[in-house]
Design a protein around this motif. Sequence first.
Motif, short mmCIF file in Angstrom:
data_model
loop_
_atom_site.label_atom_id
_atom_site.label_comp_id
_atom_site.label_asym_id
_atom_site.label_seq_id
_atom_site.Cartn_x
_atom_site.Cartn_y
_atom_site.Cartn_z
N SER A 92 0.81 -1.21 0.00
CA SER A 92 0.00 0.00 0.00
C SER A 92 0.85 1.27 0.00
O SER A 92 0.34 2.34 -0.29
N VAL A 93 2.14 1.17 0.31
CA VAL A 93 2.99 2.37 0.37
C VAL A 93 3.56 2.75 -0.99
O VAL A 93 4.06 3.86 -1.16
N GLY A 94 3.50 1.86 -1.96
CA GLY A 94 4.11 2.11 -3.26
C GLY A 94 3.60 3.37 -3.93
O GLY A 94 4.38 4.14 -4.51
N ARG A 95 2.31 3.62 -3.86
CA ARG A 95 1.73 4.81 -4.50
C ARG A 95 2.27 6.10 -3.89
O ARG A 95 2.69 7.01 -4.60
N ASP A 96 2.27 6.18 -2.56
CA ASP A 96 2.81 7.36 -1.88
C ASP A 96 4.29 7.53 -2.18
O ASP A 96 4.77 8.64 -2.42
N ASN A 97 5.03 6.43 -2.15
CA ASN A 97 6.47 6.49 -2.41
C ASN A 97 6.77 6.93 -3.84
O ASN A 97 7.70 7.69 -4.08
N ARG A 98 5.98 6.45 -4.79
CA ARG A 98 6.20 6.85 -6.18
C ARG A 98 5.93 8.34 -6.38
O ARG A 98 6.62 9.00 -7.16
N ALA A 99 4.96 8.88 -5.66
CA ALA A 99 4.68 10.32 -5.76
C ALA A 99 5.87 11.12 -5.23
O ALA A 99 6.33 12.08 -5.87
N ALA A 100 6.40 10.73 -4.08
CA ALA A 100 7.57 11.42 -3.52
C ALA A 100 8.77 11.24 -4.45
O ALA A 100 9.53 12.18 -4.69
N ALA A 101 8.92 10.03 -4.99
CA ALA A 101 10.04 9.74 -5.89
C ALA A 101 9.98 10.61 -7.14
O ALA A 101 11.02 11.07 -7.63
N GLY A 102 8.79 10.83 -7.66
CA GLY A 102 8.65 11.67 -8.85
C GLY A 102 9.18 13.08 -8.60
O GLY A 102 9.94 13.62 -9.41
#
Length: 177
Positions: A98-108
Amino acid sequence: MIRALNRCVAGLVAVVFLAARPVPVLGSPAQATLLADASYAGVLKERIRGAKRRIICAFYLFKATDRKGNLPAGIAQDLAQARARGVEVTVILEGEDSVGRDNRAAAGFLARKGVRVVFPRGRRTTHAKAVVIDDRFVMIGSHNLSHAALSRNRELSVLLDAPPLAAQVTRYLEGIR
């Protein structure tokens, strides 16, 4: 027979205990500072702002939002500013669950600012929460980069001024691919 069995079990317990003992990591005493609850964010921001050469970190969750006062968004800004002033910055994030989406936003956001972002491959979860700054300072503990973890949760981490430990943690983090 029972005595022989007890000796065998005791020997097995001793072997397991010895195999599970932690390996010493410090060649000299470290200066340690306890970072309980909300104290972590300010210290992390201060250390990032003072970084001169390198930052490498890993977090299970990096949840930066557009909400006013969001602490992880401020940390993302600080990491981007460190990169802009020539600091090598690497952020390792978990990409699944479930953290992948939040992490991808920060990563972007971070990647657009020139920060190297790594999402490890494979089936192992990256649950580490560790930061190494300038091959000297290590922050390690339970804090994720979410507003709740940095402001409300019961969290416990430690800041260590320990170059030998920093080298070991850096090698470990660099091995996460």
